[in-house]
Write a protein that holds these residues in place. Structure first.
Motif, mmCIF file in Angstrom:
data_model
loop_
_atom_site.group_PDB
_atom_site.id
_atom_site.type_symbol
_atom_site.label_atom_id
_atom_site.label_comp_id
_atom_site.label_asym_id
_atom_site.label_seq_id
_atom_site.Cartn_x
_atom_site.Cartn_y
_atom_site.Cartn_z
ATOM 1 N N HIS A 613 0.840 -1.215 0.000
ATOM 2 C CA HIS A 613 0.000 0.000 0.000
ATOM 3 C C HIS A 613 0.870 1.260 0.000
ATOM 4 N N ASP A 616 -0.662 4.660 -1.152
ATOM 5 C CA ASP A 616 -1.712 5.116 -0.236
ATOM 6 C C ASP A 616 -1.099 5.619 1.071
ATOM 7 N N ASN A 619 0.598 9.042 0.585
ATOM 8 C CA ASN A 619 -0.369 10.150 0.503
ATOM 9 C C ASN A 619 -1.003 10.444 1.854
ATOM 10 N N TYR A 639 -8.694 11.153 0.696
ATOM 11 C CA TYR A 639 -7.971 10.872 1.944
ATOM 12 C C TYR A 639 -8.783 9.894 2.811
ATOM 13 N N ARG A 642 -8.748 6.338 1.400
ATOM 14 C CA ARG A 642 -7.486 5.626 1.646
ATOM 15 C C ARG A 642 -7.416 5.114 3.089
#
Length: 648
Positions: A613, A616, A619, A639, A642
């Motif tokens: 991941h 993800d 971020n 957001y 995720r």
């Protein structure tokens, strides 16, 4: 002769209801307001007559007369100032052209004494007559108009008013109050003199009343006071600022301040000086105790009252003080400026520049004096120590803190506006810090307790104190016990662009540039940081690629202890906080791509390497760092998506 009945502007009707029903607890202010209006009318005549002396007609001596008639139950305030034409009476007495009652009523606090002051502040002082009168008659003739163009205005303070043309020989205005039964105590020479002495003693025009004398009764039994045909001046009739300081009491200074500022509180400090030399002028300047409601209103004109040789020229002469001192009230009376000086000429005049510099220095001197006496010695609880504290220190203690709470943010504007006084202003600034919750830490205080080896004054800017205190960027400073100044005023970020150092010590934002604690880091910490940076090179490269649209760079940092990441900007760059503020204010701001700094020791950062991941997590790491400093992810929904995916 013409006569017409007109309706009040809706806002005036509202105001009249308010005045007659809500402000009765301080009724005597009506006389202050009406005499002040009469004085203004005389000032306006004096000003217009500079270009047309014929306006004085056959009465060159300006004055205000106060008379009463016990039988008719009327009180009359008469001036021989500029007067009103019929059109002006309709416009000025039937509408509120500038401020509006909606704003006026929105400022009311419920404190009747305080609310009463707003009458003058919002330019509606005439209507205060209805506090004591159930009908007001105004008779007036404008200077320069013939006697048959006088005007009579009559209203009972309800929905409408009457206007008619009349024959009136003297120029100027008479305001005739038909007093209500509960206000007949104003039909007394003693009462009127008392109120005039309290509120209007400083008026530079003579306020005249008929003299009274004792008249014996028949056979010398009893007697009474009767008015005579002789007039006497019942105020000092000289401009307060033109008198010697030793002849003016603190009470008179305070009352004059209340008159010119419409403030019901005494000022925090004042200075009264006659300046002689190449430019001669008198200054009487006041620092208020409380910020006015329109302090941040950009459309509101600020400034001092300007007189030339005691002739009133203008209110709100902005050129006499810099913008960051716009809260200062007072008077400047120049001996050198021309009587026909305009606002445009004020901007260019060398004399005005000298006055501006002199007034600025005086105000800063007042503030420095307040700051000097702000705190009593720490051992003040000790009786012996307290005994040696001067009375001046006791009287001034806490005043600067009170001033700064009201006006500190405005004062900071001077860093960018007043290069000549930047060092003086820097010494007057106060902040909260990581070791002090109160806004009381000066740069000098901070320097005095810097750690050995510390080479900079550290600060952080944030939207509020809570955000500043919990910022991840403070973690290493807390660990090392290094004090950081907390700057939470909206103006701080802008103002600090103009102040790079204090007394030789550089100022350093903890949110700009790579953190460098220099001698405050031991050799083991430096070595560990260098090794982490080398070990993490492959991971940093992947993070840069994943966040290339969001972050300018990604690097390992030593500033974090408990948090996985934080955002900083390069030295000299615009902070993300300032960029947000500019956008919120509707101004253009460049897109700021911050630097993401990661904590190599944090479990979440360690988990990144090899994670399926990765993108993800990268971020989320960035967006959480943005949230921690008060920002908002560019795509909040993405957001949340995720985070939810990882939670599942």
């Amino acid at each position: 002769m013409t006569k017409q009945t007109l309706s009040f502007q809706a806002e005036v009707a509202q105001l009249l209801h308010l005045v007659t029903h809500a402000l009765y607890s301080n009724p005597e202010i009506f006389l202050r307001e009406l005499i002040s209006n009469a004085s203004d009318a005389c000032d306006k005549l004096r000003f217009e007559a500079l270009n047309n002396a014929a306006l004085y007609e056959d009465a060159p001596n300006l004055e205000v007369r106060v008379t009463f008639d016990k039988e008719a139950k009327t009180l009359t305030i008469t001036d021989n100032g500029i007067g009103l034409s019929e059109a002006e009476a309709i416009a000025n007495l039937g509408t509120i052209a500038k401020s509006g009652t909606k704003e006026f009523m929105g400022k009311l606090s419920g404190d009747q004494k305080s609310d009463a002051q707003l009458i003058g502040q919002f330019g509606v002082g005439f209507y205060s007559g209805f506090i004591v009168a159930d009908k007001i008659t105004v008779e007036s003739r404008r200077a320069g108009l013939p006697a048959n163009e006088g005007v009579r205005w009559i209203s009972g303070g309800t929905g409408d008013f009457e206007v008619e043309t009349i024959e009136r020989a003297p120029r100027g205005t008479s305001v005739i109050l038909h007093l209500r039964e509960d206000a007949t105590d104003y039909l007394s020479t003693w009462k009127l003199k008392s109120v005039i002495g309290k509120y209007s003693d400083h008026i530079s025009l003579p306020i005249l009343m008929r003299k009274e004398e004792w008249k014996e009764g028949e056979d010398n039994k009893g007697g009474e006071m009767v008015t005579t045909d002789e007039w006497e001046t019942v105020n000092k009739a000289s401009a307060l600022w033109s008198r010697a300081k030793k002849d003016v009491t603190p009470e008179e200074y305070n009352e004059f301040y209340k008159q010119i500022s419409y403030d019901h509180e005494a000022p925090l400090a004042y200075t009264h000086n006659r300046v002689e030399g190449s430019t001669e002028y008198t200054q009487l300047l006041y620092v208020p105790a409380k910020a006015p409601m329109d302090l941040w209103n950009r459309d509101k004109k600020g400034g001092l009252k300007l007189y030339v040789k005691r002739v009133f020229i203008m209110d709100d002469a902005e050129a006499l003080l810099p913008s960051y001192l716009r809260f200062v009230k007072g008077v400047v009376d120049s001996s050198d400026l021309p009587l026909n000086v305009s606002r445009e000429l004020l901007q260019e005049s060398r004399d005005v520049k000298a006055i501006r510099e002199g007034c600025t220095k005086r105000v800063l001197g007042m503030l420095e004096d307040l700051a000097k006496h702000d705190k009593l010695p720490e051992a003040k609880a000790d009786a012996e120590v307290t005994d040696v504290v001067s009375e001046e220190d006791k009287a001034q203690a806490g005043k600067y803190s009170a001033f700064y709470a009201e006006f500190g943010a405005v004062l900071k504007e001077g860093l960018g506006e007043d290069f000549a006084n930047r060092d003086r202003l820097a010494k007057l600034l106060r902040f909260a810090s990581t070791t002090s919750d109160t806004v009381s830490v000066s740069f000098a205080d901070y320097k005095a307790r810097m750690k050995e080896g510390q080479e900079a004054i550290y600060y952080i800017t944030a939207d509020n104190a809570a955000a500043a205190k919990s910022s991840p960027q403070l973690e290493v400073f807390k660990k090392k016990g290094i004090e950081v100044l907390l700057m939470t005023d909206r103006v701080d970020e802008w103002a600090l662009n103009y102040l790079n150092e204090f007394d030789g010590t550089p100022l350093q934002s903890v949110a700009k540039g790579a953190v460098d604690l220099g001698k405050l880091l031991d050799e083991d910490e430096k070595k560990a940081a260098e090794e982490a940076a080398e070990t993490f090179k492959p991971l940093l490269a992947k993070l840069k690629e994943a966040l290339k649209d969001k972050a300018e760079d990604v690097r390992v940092t030593t500033r974090l202890v408990d948090s996985p990441a934080c955002l900083v900007v390069q030295d000299g760059g615009m902070s993300t906080q300032l960029a947000r503020m500019l956008k919120q204010a509707g101004q253009s701001a460049p897109e700021v791509k911050p630097v993401l700094e990661v904590n190599a020791e944090h479990p979440l950062v360690k988990k990144l390497d090899g994670s399926v991941h990765f993108n993800d997590l990268a971020n989320i790491l960035f967006d959480q760092a943005l949230l921690a400093e008060g920002g908002m992810p560019a795509d909040p929904a993405a957001y949340v998506k995720r985070v939810n995916a990882l939670l599942v």
